[in-house]
Design an enzyme around this catalytic site. Sequence first.
Site, PDB file in Angstrom:
ATOM      1  N   GLY A  59      20.913  -1.160   0.687  1.00 41.03           N
ATOM      2  CA  GLY A  59      21.192  -1.038   1.984  1.00 41.03           C
ATOM      3  C   GLY A  59      22.366   0.135   1.948  1.00 41.03           C
ATOM      4  O   GLY A  59      22.904   0.425   1.058  1.00 41.03           O
ATOM      5  N   CYS A  86      20.369  -2.515  -5.878  1.00 39.71           N
ATOM      6  CA  CYS A  86      21.325  -1.611  -5.331  1.00 39.71           C
ATOM      7  C   CYS A  86      22.328  -2.426  -4.562  1.00 39.71           C
ATOM      8  O   CYS A  86      23.116  -3.159  -5.297  1.00 39.71           O
ATOM      9  CB  CYS A  86      20.852  -0.271  -4.708  1.00 39.71           C
ATOM     10  SG  CYS A  86      21.740   0.936  -4.381  1.00 39.71           S
ATOM     11  N   TYR A  87      22.319  -2.236  -3.469  1.00 36.87           N
ATOM     12  CA  TYR A  87      23.332  -2.945  -2.558  1.00 36.87           C
ATOM     13  C   TYR A  87      23.176  -4.483  -2.880  1.00 36.87           C
ATOM     14  O   TYR A  87      24.077  -5.519  -3.054  1.00 36.87           O
ATOM     15  CB  TYR A  87      23.014  -2.657  -1.135  1.00 36.87           C
ATOM     16  CG  TYR A  87      24.062  -3.406  -0.164  1.00 36.87           C
ATOM     17  CD1 TYR A  87      25.206  -2.919   0.006  1.00 36.87           C
ATOM     18  CD2 TYR A  87      23.661  -4.572   0.485  1.00 36.87           C
ATOM     19  CE1 TYR A  87      25.968  -3.543   0.921  1.00 36.87           C
ATOM     20  CE2 TYR A  87      24.558  -5.266   1.165  1.00 36.87           C
ATOM     21  CZ  TYR A  87      25.752  -4.781   1.541  1.00 36.87           C
ATOM     22  OH  TYR A  87      26.616  -5.460   2.286  1.00 36.87           O
ATOM     23  N   HIS A 184      16.814   2.069  -8.186  1.00 38.31           N
ATOM     24  CA  HIS A 184      15.748   1.478  -7.156  1.00 38.31           C
ATOM     25  C   HIS A 184      14.155   1.482  -7.905  1.00 38.31           C
ATOM     26  O   HIS A 184      13.495   2.751  -8.099  1.00 38.31           O
ATOM     27  CB  HIS A 184      15.562   2.547  -5.991  1.00 38.31           C
ATOM     28  CG  HIS A 184      16.699   2.077  -5.002  1.00 38.31           C
ATOM     29  ND1 HIS A 184      16.227   1.371  -3.982  1.00 38.31           N
ATOM     30  CD2 HIS A 184      17.909   2.854  -5.102  1.00 38.31           C
ATOM     31  CE1 HIS A 184      17.561   1.585  -3.195  1.00 38.31           C
ATOM     32  NE2 HIS A 184      18.541   2.404  -3.741  1.00 38.31           N
ATOM     33  N   GLU A 186      11.453   0.565  -6.975  1.00 39.18           N
ATOM     34  CA  GLU A 186      10.344   0.703  -6.400  1.00 39.18           C
ATOM     35  C   GLU A 186       9.894   2.061  -5.964  1.00 39.18           C
ATOM     36  O   GLU A 186       8.832   2.439  -5.485  1.00 39.18           O
ATOM     37  CB  GLU A 186      10.584  -0.157  -4.805  1.00 39.18           C
ATOM     38  CG  GLU A 186      11.766   0.596  -3.843  1.00 39.18           C
ATOM     39  CD  GLU A 186      13.203   0.116  -4.606  1.00 39.18           C
ATOM     40  OE1 GLU A 186      13.330  -0.722  -5.594  1.00 39.18           O
ATOM     41  OE2 GLU A 186      14.025   0.044  -3.835  1.00 39.18           O
ATOM     42  N   SER A 237     -11.936   1.692  19.459  1.00 42.27           N
ATOM     43  CA  SER A 237     -11.738   3.410  19.461  1.00 42.27           C
ATOM     44  C   SER A 237     -12.850   3.975  18.400  1.00 42.27           C
ATOM     45  O   SER A 237     -13.091   5.124  18.444  1.00 42.27           O
ATOM     46  CB  SER A 237     -10.444   3.509  19.233  1.00 42.27           C
ATOM     47  OG  SER A 237     -10.225   3.439  17.703  1.00 42.27           O
ATOM     48  N   GLY A 238     -13.324   3.142  17.532  1.00 39.12           N
ATOM     49  CA  GLY A 238     -14.029   4.039  16.460  1.00 39.12           C
ATOM     50  C   GLY A 238     -13.190   4.125  15.166  1.00 39.12           C
ATOM     51  O   GLY A 238     -13.525   4.508  14.023  1.00 39.12           O
ATOM     52  N   GLY A 239     -11.945   3.799  15.322  1.00 44.58           N
ATOM     53  CA  GLY A 239     -11.145   4.273  14.255  1.00 44.58           C
ATOM     54  C   GLY A 239     -10.822   3.113  13.252  1.00 44.58           C
ATOM     55  O   GLY A 239     -11.571   1.832  13.589  1.00 44.58           O
ATOM     56  N   VAL A 240     -10.264   3.225  12.225  1.00 46.00           N
ATOM     57  CA  VAL A 240     -10.367   1.932  11.067  1.00 46.00           C
ATOM     58  C   VAL A 240      -9.806   0.800  11.724  1.00 46.00           C
ATOM     59  O   VAL A 240     -10.484  -0.304  11.430  1.00 46.00           O
ATOM     60  CB  VAL A 240      -9.892   2.622   9.615  1.00 46.00           C
ATOM     61  CG1 VAL A 240      -9.859   1.507   8.910  1.00 46.00           C
ATOM     62  CG2 VAL A 240     -10.461   3.777   9.331  1.00 46.00           C
ATOM     63  N   ASP A 241      -8.627   0.841  12.017  1.00 50.10           N
ATOM     64  CA  ASP A 241      -7.882  -0.251  12.587  1.00 50.10           C
ATOM     65  C   ASP A 241      -8.821  -1.367  13.497  1.00 50.10           C
ATOM     66  O   ASP A 241      -8.937  -2.388  13.219  1.00 50.10           O
ATOM     67  CB  ASP A 241      -6.421  -0.194  12.948  1.00 50.10           C
ATOM     68  CG  ASP A 241      -5.717   0.618  12.035  1.00 50.10           C
ATOM     69  OD1 ASP A 241      -5.996   0.900  10.845  1.00 50.10           O
ATOM     70  OD2 ASP A 241      -4.631   1.386  12.533  1.00 50.10           O
ATOM     71  N   SER A 242      -8.926  -0.693  14.585  1.00 56.52           N
ATOM     72  CA  SER A 242      -9.865  -1.549  15.712  1.00 56.52           C
ATOM     73  C   SER A 242     -10.916  -2.157  15.125  1.00 56.52           C
ATOM     74  O   SER A 242     -11.519  -2.954  15.265  1.00 56.52           O
ATOM     75  CB  SER A 242      -9.604  -0.758  16.813  1.00 56.52           C
ATOM     76  OG  SER A 242     -10.411   0.320  16.883  1.00 56.52           O
ATOM     77  N   SER A 243     -11.699  -1.196  14.316  1.00 57.22           N
ATOM     78  CA  SER A 243     -13.057  -1.586  13.680  1.00 57.22           C
ATOM     79  C   SER A 243     -13.057  -2.830  12.825  1.00 57.22           C
ATOM     80  O   SER A 243     -13.675  -3.629  12.927  1.00 57.22           O
ATOM     81  CB  SER A 243     -13.757  -0.464  13.068  1.00 57.22           C
ATOM     82  OG  SER A 243     -13.917   0.677  13.969  1.00 57.22           O
ATOM     83  N   LYS A 383      -1.711  -0.096   5.695  1.00 57.98           N
ATOM     84  CA  LYS A 383      -3.174   0.669   5.999  1.00 57.98           C
ATOM     85  C   LYS A 383      -4.144   0.539   5.013  1.00 57.98           C
ATOM     86  O   LYS A 383      -5.223   0.562   5.204  1.00 57.98           O
ATOM     87  CB  LYS A 383      -2.427   2.223   6.197  1.00 57.98           C
ATOM     88  CG  LYS A 383      -3.772   2.967   6.709  1.00 57.98           C
ATOM     89  CD  LYS A 383      -4.059   3.083   8.210  1.00 57.98           C
ATOM     90  CE  LYS A 383      -5.065   3.852   8.657  1.00 57.98           C
ATOM     91  NZ  LYS A 383      -5.282   3.710  10.239  1.00 57.98           N
TER      92      LYS A 383
END
Length: 527
Positions: A59, A86-87, A184, A186, A237-243, A383
């Site tokens: 942070g 770290c923080y 860090h 990560e 919409s045909g996009g990945v998420d809504s599909s 994603k």
Amino acid sequence: MSQTSHDRLLIIDFGSQVTQLIARRLRELNVYCEIHPYQNVTMDFVREMAPKAVIFSGGPDSVTREGSPRAPQEIFDYGVPILGICYGQQVMMEQLGGKVEGGKISGGGGTAEFGRAYVAPSVANLDFLDGWFADDSDREQVWMSHGDHVSKLAPGFEVYGTSPNAPYAITADVSRNFYAVQFHPEVHHTPNGAKLYENFVRLAGFSGDWTMGAYREQMIEKIREQVGDKQVICGLSGGVDSSVAAILIHEAIGDQLTCVFVDHGLLRKNEAEEVVAMFRDNYNIKLIHADESDLFLGELDGQSDPETKRKIIGKLFIDVFQKHADTIEGAEFLAQGTLYPDVIESVSFSGGPSVTIKSHHNVGGLPEKMGLKLVEPLRELFKDEVRALGRELGLPQSFIGRHPFPGPGLAIRCPGEITREKLEILREADAIYIDQIRKHGLYDEIWQAFVAILPVRTVGVMGDGRTYDYACALRAVTSVDGMTADYYPFSHEFLGETATRIINEVQGINRCTYDITSKPPGTIEWE
Ligand code: XMP
């Protein structure tokens, strides 16, 4: 908070820019975790979530500042392993009786350390460091980003690694399973950092039960419980998420789901047919194909200002979606493909707990307007996890790996006035361009590629005749998140071959250019 039945890990967010990366590293280890801002983490919250381990993020604040962020004191007696970064390390030391000294930034005069550093082991045999220091090396590269540093360890802690500017780079109280690092692990610049997370979750007893198969089963149960016998609408919409959201919900509740696919006449070649075939024929999902191209193209007629075009499309989209959704009797739920990065509340130091929840694409304010409740089965996923779930649900890779496509569609790739003729030309050119990219095996290396048809005609010569046709621009960019982008360095052979194909095969185009603008200063789309 999620009601997941998996082993859970709590990440307390103290406002680091890279807290999300901690979650990524853990998910890669099949560990379920949630990020929560420190302000929200009370002991009641902790007991309810019942995490098997806790991580304190980094942070920007200084623990030497009065009123700076802390963890609930009782969490140290809760009996689960804790890792401070770290923080997060400094908070642990401060709250457990050690001491932190201010650096340059917080006015303490000590040494700050930003960037690459090397940590050397100081005591051997710490399980947390298993396999971390390579056998043939006595030091490991890490990424430091701190102004303050620990100057006195809390009782029970020992030092296990030091760097020139961080004498307490790695510390641990093994008896309590508390670990604390100044750097860090990560980030990409700590090349072997994932190993430390792997060791930490192993020591905390995680079974690695966060798999897509398990998630799918759990979500199906959850959707059934939430929806009961009610109807759900999903804007596709045909996009990945809504599909992926639609297919998962369909698996849970079958015909209680109806998808609405708004076809604004601004889609790519064969796109509408492909979406309909995929969902209606292949998955047998109830689908309203709202062909509203006349309405959209009619309203766009004569408009050439980019913002006006966008506003017209955005407003019509909502009207049309609502009109079709209203025909679905008894609908009580609206499904959305909201992802985890959209819902994480981030810590802001400019004015209390700020919430960066993006309103989701085109159907943003609709749920309240229509009195619908939300079903969001992807809220816990990143994603690439959505893609993995898509594969798990049998979506073909060609669909899962598709480049992003903007809501306003081809309208923003057609600067100037939009006509059906120009859209047709654009579709043909775009299809050839994408075909070329696929044939050369470049599709997955590119974030997004498309053709824009320019509002200018140029003179050419084909055969023995003069031509006077449109010019087009090819665009292809690499990017991680669409926020910044660089043009893709195609070979001259590829560009030449593609331009020749487009000019020869597409009636109406006689000139091709390649757009080599990065973002910034350009944007990915032309409008
Ligand atoms: P720009 O052009 O702003 O685009 O660099 C960044 C990314 O966002 C996409 N984009 C949109 N997506 N609705 C969307 O769903 C929109 O209005 C919109 N405008 C741009 C663009 O395709 C790129 O991936």
